[in-house]
Design a protein around this motif. Structure first.
Motif, PDB file in Angstrom:
ATOM      1  N   ASP A   1      -4.123 -21.761  -9.849  1.00 52.52           N
ATOM      2  CA  ASP A   1      -4.729 -21.429  -8.548  1.00 52.52           C
ATOM      3  C   ASP A   1      -3.539 -20.180  -8.044  1.00 52.52           C
ATOM      4  N   THR A   2      -3.112 -19.538  -8.866  1.00 53.80           N
ATOM      5  CA  THR A   2      -2.292 -18.543  -8.432  1.00 53.80           C
ATOM      6  C   THR A   2      -3.027 -17.140  -8.030  1.00 53.80           C
ATOM      7  N   VAL A   3      -2.478 -16.800  -6.774  1.00 50.91           N
ATOM      8  CA  VAL A   3      -3.275 -15.696  -6.285  1.00 50.91           C
ATOM      9  C   VAL A   3      -2.141 -14.293  -5.938  1.00 50.91           C
ATOM     10  N   LEU A   4      -2.475 -13.223  -6.448  1.00 48.45           N
ATOM     11  CA  LEU A   4      -1.443 -12.134  -5.795  1.00 48.45           C
ATOM     12  C   LEU A   4      -2.077 -11.609  -4.599  1.00 48.45           C
ATOM     13  N   ARG A   5      -1.475 -11.659  -3.561  1.00 54.02           N
ATOM     14  CA  ARG A   5      -1.967 -11.084  -2.145  1.00 54.02           C
ATOM     15  C   ARG A   5      -1.219 -10.239  -1.693  1.00 54.02           C
ATOM     16  N   TYR A   6      -1.600  -9.237  -1.067  1.00 57.37           N
ATOM     17  CA  TYR A   6      -0.653  -8.321  -0.445  1.00 57.37           C
ATOM     18  C   TYR A   6      -1.864  -7.283   0.870  1.00 57.37           C
ATOM     19  N   HIS A   7      -0.968  -6.814   1.401  1.00 53.28           N
ATOM     20  CA  HIS A   7      -1.545  -5.711   2.398  1.00 53.28           C
ATOM     21  C   HIS A   7      -1.267  -4.403   2.227  1.00 53.28           C
ATOM     22  N   MET A   8      -2.123  -3.460   2.235  1.00 50.79           N
ATOM     23  CA  MET A   8      -1.851  -2.016   1.943  1.00 50.79           C
ATOM     24  C   MET A   8      -2.513  -1.179   2.937  1.00 50.79           C
ATOM     25  N   LYS A   9      -2.056   0.144   3.260  1.00 51.69           N
ATOM     26  CA  LYS A   9      -2.316   0.897   4.343  1.00 51.69           C
ATOM     27  C   LYS A   9      -2.218   2.347   3.747  1.00 51.69           C
ATOM     28  N   PRO A  10      -3.318   3.053   3.519  1.00 54.12           N
ATOM     29  CA  PRO A  10      -3.139   4.584   3.084  1.00 54.12           C
ATOM     30  C   PRO A  10      -2.853   5.363   4.122  1.00 54.12           C
ATOM     31  N   LEU A  11      -1.828   6.101   3.807  1.00 50.34           N
ATOM     32  CA  LEU A  11      -1.418   7.198   4.992  1.00 50.34           C
ATOM     33  C   LEU A  11      -2.027   8.459   4.671  1.00 50.34           C
ATOM     34  N   SER A  12      -2.557   8.693   3.535  1.00 45.60           N
ATOM     35  CA  SER A  12      -3.108   9.980   3.114  1.00 45.60           C
ATOM     36  C   SER A  12      -4.551   9.733   2.058  1.00 45.60           C
ATOM     37  N   GLU A  13      -5.288  10.601   2.206  1.00 45.20           N
ATOM     38  CA  GLU A  13      -6.489  10.427   1.231  1.00 45.20           C
ATOM     39  C   GLU A  13      -5.903  10.015  -0.357  1.00 45.20           C
ATOM     40  N   ALA A  14      -4.880  10.816  -0.647  1.00 45.22           N
ATOM     41  CA  ALA A  14      -4.586  10.513  -2.070  1.00 45.22           C
ATOM     42  C   ALA A  14      -3.493   9.110  -2.198  1.00 45.22           C
ATOM     43  N   GLY A  15      -3.262   8.860  -1.047  1.00 45.17           N
ATOM     44  CA  GLY A  15      -2.491   7.491  -0.786  1.00 45.17           C
ATOM     45  C   GLY A  15      -3.543   6.325  -0.922  1.00 45.17           C
ATOM     46  N   ARG A  16      -4.800   6.459  -1.077  1.00 42.37           N
ATOM     47  CA  ARG A  16      -5.938   5.415  -1.413  1.00 42.37           C
ATOM     48  C   ARG A  16      -5.799   5.000  -2.879  1.00 42.37           C
ATOM     49  N   HIS A  17      -5.025   5.679  -3.787  1.00 47.74           N
ATOM     50  CA  HIS A  17      -5.103   5.508  -5.329  1.00 47.74           C
ATOM     51  C   HIS A  17      -3.792   4.852  -5.741  1.00 47.74           C
ATOM     52  N   VAL A  18      -3.564   3.525  -4.830  1.00 42.28           N
ATOM     53  CA  VAL A  18      -2.281   2.776  -5.083  1.00 42.28           C
ATOM     54  C   VAL A  18      -2.842   1.270  -5.459  1.00 42.28           C
ATOM     55  N   ALA A  19      -1.717   0.509  -5.912  1.00 40.86           N
ATOM     56  CA  ALA A  19      -1.964  -0.895  -5.883  1.00 40.86           C
ATOM     57  C   ALA A  19      -0.444  -1.401  -6.176  1.00 40.86           C
ATOM     58  N   ILE A  20      -0.386  -2.945  -6.094  1.00 39.09           N
ATOM     59  CA  ILE A  20       0.498  -3.449  -6.666  1.00 39.09           C
ATOM     60  C   ILE A  20       0.185  -4.075  -7.941  1.00 39.09           C
ATOM     61  N   ASP A  21       1.120  -3.588  -9.139  1.00 41.91           N
ATOM     62  CA  ASP A  21       0.622  -3.769 -10.582  1.00 41.91           C
ATOM     63  C   ASP A  21       1.813  -5.073 -10.929  1.00 41.91           C
ATOM     64  N   ALA A  22       1.215  -5.563 -12.036  1.00 45.30           N
ATOM     65  CA  ALA A  22       2.330  -6.858 -12.568  1.00 45.30           C
ATOM     66  C   ALA A  22       2.218  -6.559 -13.809  1.00 45.30           C
ATOM     67  N   VAL A  23       3.548  -6.575 -14.479  1.00 46.97           N
ATOM     68  CA  VAL A  23       3.813  -6.551 -16.084  1.00 46.97           C
ATOM     69  C   VAL A  23       4.040  -8.250 -16.510  1.00 46.97           C
ATOM     70  N   PHE A  24       3.514  -8.525 -17.402  1.00 44.88           N
ATOM     71  CA  PHE A  24       3.471 -10.006 -17.954  1.00 44.88           C
ATOM     72  C   PHE A  24       4.250 -10.003 -19.121  1.00 44.88           C
TER      73      PHE A  24
END
Length: 232
Positions: free
Chosen positions: A50-73
């Motif tokens: 049932d694990t969920v990765l959850r976060y809030h994000m807020k772009p501050l510029s148009e290019a800033g919409r191309h972001v994410a939280i990534d994970a290495v396994f």
């Protein structure tokens, strides 16, 4: 590539979970392809059904919409390359644009299909092609959440599946965790039979048993085990 990239904690009056947020920012130096990945949290974080990765994000510029939280396994490709989408169908890869500039967006990524794997660390990521200018985005409330305890989702069956003698009884074991099962080919549900002792297999036919653990809250594990027995 990127220039002047930074990842730092900044004051943020409208942060969903407090008064600070994590800012990822920089300048695109190569419009053809640019990316940067900052390590922000170390594991290990064991993934449960049932694990969920959850976060809030807020772009501050148009290019800033191309972001994410990534994970290495500990095993396999990073999150961005596994095809995951959020509960609102947003890609886990940083490249596709996300959200609206100046507005907070909440993203949840169920990771249950990787149960048993381990997240080694999390990264704040920017990754895109064919863009110019500056990028900036905020992250807040990054969490890996589970209501389960390690070791409470795996179920073993004895004997093993396959051909068995008439009168064979199948024992299921998940420690002290309740087990729900079905014999009609459907996946277990909260109203499926509750396992309370070995199951006697009917003679002269193949029987499929599906089973999964049930949490204290009543949730059935998304990891369903299936065993097929052919009684001689």
């Amino acid at each position: 590539g990127v220039a002047e990239a930074s990842c730092r904690v900044v004051a943020c009056a409208d942060a969903p979970d407090g008064s600070q947020a994590l800012e990822l920012a920089g300048r695109i130096a190569d419009a053809t392809y640019s990316n940067c990945y900052f390590r922000i949290a170390d594991g290990p974080f064991l993934i449960l059904p049932d694990t969920v990765l959850r976060y809030h994000m807020k772009p501050l510029s148009e290019a800033g919409r191309h972001v994410a939280i990534d994970a290495v396994f500990s095993e396999g490709a990073p999150l961005r390359d596994r095809g995951f989408v959020s509960t609102t169908r947003v890609s886990a890869h940083p490249s596709p644009p996300k959200g609206v500039v100046g507005e907070w967006l909440t993203l949840e990524y169920p990771l249950g299909r990787l149960a048993g794997n381990t997240i080694e660390y999390l990264m704040a990521a920017f990754d895109t092609r064919n863009l110019e200018g500056e990028f900036a985005a905020l992250f807040d409330g990054v969490e890996i959440h589970s209501d389960m305890e390690p070791g409470t989702w795996e179920v073993t069956a004895s004997p093993a599946a396959g051909r068995v003698a008439a009168g064979t009884r199948v024992a299921l074991n998940a420690g002290d965790t309740p087990i729900r099962y079905s014999l009609d080919g459907s996946n277990p549900a909260p109203d499926s039979p509750l396992y309370d002792g070995p199951l006697t297999l009917p003679p002269g036919k193949a029987t499929e048993i599906r089973f999964a653990t049930q949490s204290v809250a009543g949730t059935i594990s998304p990891i369903v085990f299936t065993k097929v027995y052919e009684v001689q």
